[in-house]
Every structure is written in C-alpha cells, then in structure tokens.
Scaffold this motif. Structure first.
Motif, PDB file in Angstrom:
ATOM      1  N   UNK A 199       0.842  -1.202   0.000  1.00 53.35           N
ATOM      2  CA  UNK A 199       0.000   0.000   0.000  1.00 53.35           C
ATOM      3  C   UNK A 199       0.876   1.251   0.000  1.00 53.35           C
ATOM      4  N   UNK A 200       0.323   2.312  -0.563  1.00 56.14           N
ATOM      5  CA  UNK A 200       0.938   3.640  -0.504  1.00 56.14           C
ATOM      6  C   UNK A 200      -0.052   4.610   0.135  1.00 56.14           C
ATOM      7  N   UNK A 201       0.492   5.528   0.890  1.00 57.61           N
ATOM      8  CA  UNK A 201      -0.301   6.643   1.396  1.00 57.61           C
ATOM      9  C   UNK A 201       0.244   7.916   0.739  1.00 57.61           C
ATOM     10  N   UNK A 205       3.846   0.908   2.650  1.00 58.11           N
ATOM     11  CA  UNK A 205       3.537  -0.093   3.676  1.00 58.11           C
ATOM     12  C   UNK A 205       3.468  -1.466   3.006  1.00 58.11           C
ATOM     13  N   UNK A 206       3.879  -2.470   3.766  1.00 55.34           N
ATOM     14  CA  UNK A 206       3.694  -3.861   3.347  1.00 55.34           C
ATOM     15  C   UNK A 206       3.174  -4.637   4.544  1.00 55.34           C
ATOM     16  N   UNK A 207       2.068  -5.303   4.346  1.00 53.79           N
ATOM     17  CA  UNK A 207       1.399  -6.027   5.440  1.00 53.79           C
ATOM     18  C   UNK A 207       1.126  -5.093   6.626  1.00 53.79           C
ATOM     19  N   UNK A 208       0.821  -3.824   6.308  1.00 53.84           N
ATOM     20  CA  UNK A 208       0.458  -2.854   7.345  1.00 53.84           C
ATOM     21  C   UNK A 208       1.627  -2.235   8.067  1.00 53.84           C
ATOM     22  N   UNK A 235       4.314   2.356  -9.115  1.00 53.06           N
ATOM     23  CA  UNK A 235       5.275   1.999  -8.072  1.00 53.06           C
ATOM     24  C   UNK A 235       5.859   0.620  -8.354  1.00 53.06           C
ATOM     25  N   UNK A 236       7.155   0.455  -7.982  1.00 55.47           N
ATOM     26  CA  UNK A 236       7.817  -0.849  -8.076  1.00 55.47           C
ATOM     27  C   UNK A 236       8.477  -1.147  -6.745  1.00 55.47           C
ATOM     28  N   UNK A 293      10.016  -4.876  -4.468  1.00 60.09           N
ATOM     29  CA  UNK A 293      10.130  -6.330  -4.321  1.00 60.09           C
ATOM     30  C   UNK A 293       9.893  -7.093  -5.593  1.00 60.09           C
ATOM     31  N   UNK A 294      10.245  -6.529  -6.759  1.00 64.13           N
ATOM     32  CA  UNK A 294      10.048  -7.218  -8.027  1.00 64.13           C
ATOM     33  C   UNK A 294       8.636  -7.127  -8.556  1.00 64.13           C
ATOM     34  N   UNK A 295       7.766  -6.358  -7.922  1.00 64.16           N
ATOM     35  CA  UNK A 295       6.373  -6.219  -8.363  1.00 64.16           C
ATOM     36  C   UNK A 295       6.108  -4.783  -8.810  1.00 64.16           C
ATOM     37  N   UNK A 296       5.200  -4.648  -9.784  1.00 55.37           N
ATOM     38  CA  UNK A 296       4.780  -3.337 -10.280  1.00 55.37           C
ATOM     39  C   UNK A 296       3.324  -3.091  -9.889  1.00 55.37           C
ATOM     40  N   UNK A 297       3.027  -1.850  -9.578  1.00 54.07           N
ATOM     41  CA  UNK A 297       1.668  -1.465  -9.163  1.00 54.07           C
ATOM     42  C   UNK A 297       1.281  -0.178  -9.883  1.00 54.07           C
TER      43      UNK A 297
END
Length: 413
Positions: free
Chosen positions: A54-56, A73-76, A127-128, A130-134
C-alpha cells in the motif's frame, strides 16, 4: 402564478448548480467508488492498496511550497523508502500533465517539484517494489464543476480568453463641474445711457445676436441695441428699465454645454499629472460617467490648500448628467503599460485565501488561483495562474462558485 414562478426558479437553479464529486482511488480497470469514499492513512493521506502492498499519498504544505510525500507499507508495516521506485502523473484540466519523480527522505518518498494550485487533477501512480509493479489511477478534484452549455447561457455565464491589455496607474481626485471661460459672457452696453427697453429675462434661452436691451445714449440721445455675444442661458440680470448702464454688466450668459471639470491636485501628485492624460469621470451619484482628458493645468497654487487646478474637458453630451457647480470624481491615468495577460477585474472572486477566476474547458469549470499585479476598475494584470488564451468566466462567476461550494469540492488531500 406564484407557484409557477417559484418552480421555474428552482428548475433553473438545479440546471445551473450541477454537483461534482471526487471518486475514490482504484487500480486500472476498476470502476470509481461513490464520491468522497476513500481510505485515509496515518498521515491523513489517501491510501492506495494492491494486495499486501500500500501507498499513502499526501500533499504536504505546512510551511513549505506544496509537495508530494508518499509513505509505503507492506502487510500494514512501514517500508523503507529506498526499497520503492515511484512516479506520479497529475493530469490537469485542459490536457497539461505534471510529472514527479521521487527520492527517499526520512520515512517517506518526496516529490521533486511543487504541486501547483489548484490541487485538482486526474492522478496516475506507478510503483515498483520487491520485483512487483503497481499502478493506480483516481480523480482528485478541487474547485471544479460541470455546467451544461444551455444552463450556462440561461444563467448568464459569459466567458472570454485571457490576453494582453492596457493597464493604467490611476490617481483618484475630487473636483467640481464648471462652465468653461469660452462658455460664459457678460453683456455690457457700448456707451453709457438710459435703458429704455429690456427683452432679456433671467433663465431665458437666447441665441447669438439676439436683441436683449435698447439703450438711449447719453451723448447722442440715439437709441442703440444690445445683443447677445454668445448663445446660451441668461444666468444673471443686473438692471431694469429706467436704470443707467454704468460700468456694470447688464446680463451674464452661459452655455451649459461648454463644461469642464476642475480638479484639485495636491503637491504629492502634481508632478505626475500632465496635459493629455485620459481621465474617467464619475458623478457623485455614480450614474453619470464620461471619458475625458486633461486639457490644461493652472500652474499657480492655492495659498491655503497648496493645490493646483487641472481642467478636464467634458463633451457636449455630458451636460445631461453634469451641471455647473456639481461635485465630480475622476481617475487620472498617470501612467499606462501594456501587459501580456490580464483579466476583467469584475471576474475575480474569492476562493479560500486566494483571488481567483474560473477557467472553462468545454462544459467544465475550474478555479484558477491568480498572482496579480496592477489593477484598474476594468482590468487586472495576471502574473501567474492563468496563461494567454485560457478561457475564463467574466459574467456569472458567482454561479460557478456557488455550484462548486454546493458540490463540496474542497481542498482535501
């Protein structure tokens, strides 16, 4: 009949005041949520989620120029800013796009530029980590509304393009209306004698050459005529039949169409007032308005007030609104400058802490915060916030503002 009128007014108001909302964030392909529905994070920013990441996103403007600050954030739990690559695009009304790259700072990612007002845009976030794109996109509108063209015409909304104008540096002064020296004449007998007949009367309209009196000369005992030297109105009568002429004037004639305004120029302004400068004239009631120019300046100052007199010519038609002895106000254009961008002063409204106009693109209207310079009752110089050629509301801006306030499109990040 009353019910019909009230109903028509309500229908018109509803046609003009069309609300606009702010849809929630969504990943590409998702539909917008109900207006105003979005999750806020610990920093009161908008939360963007994709799986466990997540991004804020916030616009921070406490003591600094508005800038983007984004928390990850990752996993809160907070993620180190250095582990995230981020770009944000802000699509403005009219097609312009502001693009921001980010650098890590403390516990957030900081955008590399200022987020210009208004904070109203279609947002695209990439956003990128951990090897993931969002990718997310959402609308975040402020000071924006949509009014159909027919409703705008019915409501009296008018627009024009911002562009160059002549801005004057004005000095306001008070004065009075007087008949010009050329418009007033004293009627005197050529030779001393006895007045045997008078045809001129107080308040009478006379023409040039009209006989006003007959005088029997004391020397020749012959009767000669006294005529009007100018056309106008008899405003003074000083003799009767049977009087002798002496040195006094028999009549005073004034032409009320030959007027000028006399303004009292104080020492602080005397060096700036020049012959030929344009002057906007207003009666004290505000109903009479004319454009004139400085025709003469009397160089000697009044001993008591230390003012000098500036004479401003009044056109013949001014006599319908201005009469001799009446007070008058004038705005002297002591300097003039061509500016590249200006708007009608009447178009400027207040929005939050800003002076604004409302730009129009199609049927969409949006606030534009202005940085202003010189100002006259007609024009205001624009130093920032509006580009040449931008179309803005000149008449009916209060309707647009009312619609925006009704829709609740506020400054909220």
């Amino acid at each position: 009949m009353t019910k019909y009128l009230l109903g028509a007014a309500s229908m018109l108001a509803l046609a003009i005041l069309a609300a606009c909302g702010e849809p929630a964030a969504r990943k590409d392909g998702e539909e917008a949520a109900t207006a105003g529905e979005y999750e806020r994070g610990p920093h009161r920013g908008r939360m963007l989620r994709d799986g466990n990441f997540a991004l804020e996103i916030t616009i921070f403007e406490d003591g600094v120029a508005p800038e983007l600050r984004v928390y990850a954030y990752r996993d809160g739990k907070p993620v180190k800013p250095s582990e995230v690559q981020l770009t944000v695009e802000l699509g403005r009304l009219g097609g312009k796009t502001d693009r921001f790259a980010f650098i890590p700072q403390d516990d957030f990612l900081r955008g590399n530029g200022t987020v210009a007002e208004p904070h109203s845009f279609d947002v695209r976030v990439r956003a990128s980590e951990g090897g993931r794109n969002h990718i997310w996109s959402y609308a975040s509108y402020e000071g924006r509304t949509v009014i159909a063209a027919d409703a705008a015409r019915t409501g009296g909304i008018r627009t024009e393009a911002a562009g160059p104008a002549t801005i004057s540096d004005l000095i306001d002064m008070g004065g009075r209306v007087e008949i010009t020296p050329e418009g007033k004449a004293e009627v005197r007998a050529r030779l001393p004698g006895l007045i045997v007949a008078l045809s001129g009367k107080l308040g009478q309209q006379v023409r040039r050459g009209q006989v006003l009196a007959r005088v029997e000369s004391s020397h020749s005992l012959q009767v000669y005529t006294v005529t009007a030297p100018i056309g106008g109105t008899i405003i003074g009568k000083n003799v009767n039949v049977g009087d002798t002429t002496g040195d006094r004037a028999l009549f005073t004639i004034a032409d009320p169409a030959q007027l000028h305004a006399e303004f009292f120029v104080y020492p602080r302004d005397a060096e700036r007032v020049r012959v030929g400068q344009p002057v906007s004239l207003r009666s004290l009631s505000g109903e009479g308005r004319f454009e004139g120019e400085v025709e003469a300046i009397v160089p000697t100052a009044d001993i008591a007030s230390q003012t000098i007199l500036a004479h401003v010519h009044l056109p013949p038609g001014a006599s319908r609104e201005f009469r001799p002895g009446m007070g008058v106000e004038g705005s002297f254009a002591v300097a003039r400058a061509e500016v590249p961008v200006a708007v009608r002063t009447k178009a400027i409204q207040r929005f939050r802490d800003f002076e604004v106009v409302f730009a129009r693109v199609g049927d969409t209207y949006e606030v534009r915060m202005l940085k202003t310079g010189r100002r006259t009752p007609e024009w205001t110089e624009v130093l920032g916030g509006l580009a040449p050629g931008d179309v803005y509301v000149t008449d009916g801006a209060f309707l647009v503002r009312a619609d925006i306030e009704k829709s609740g499109a506020s400054h909220d990040h």
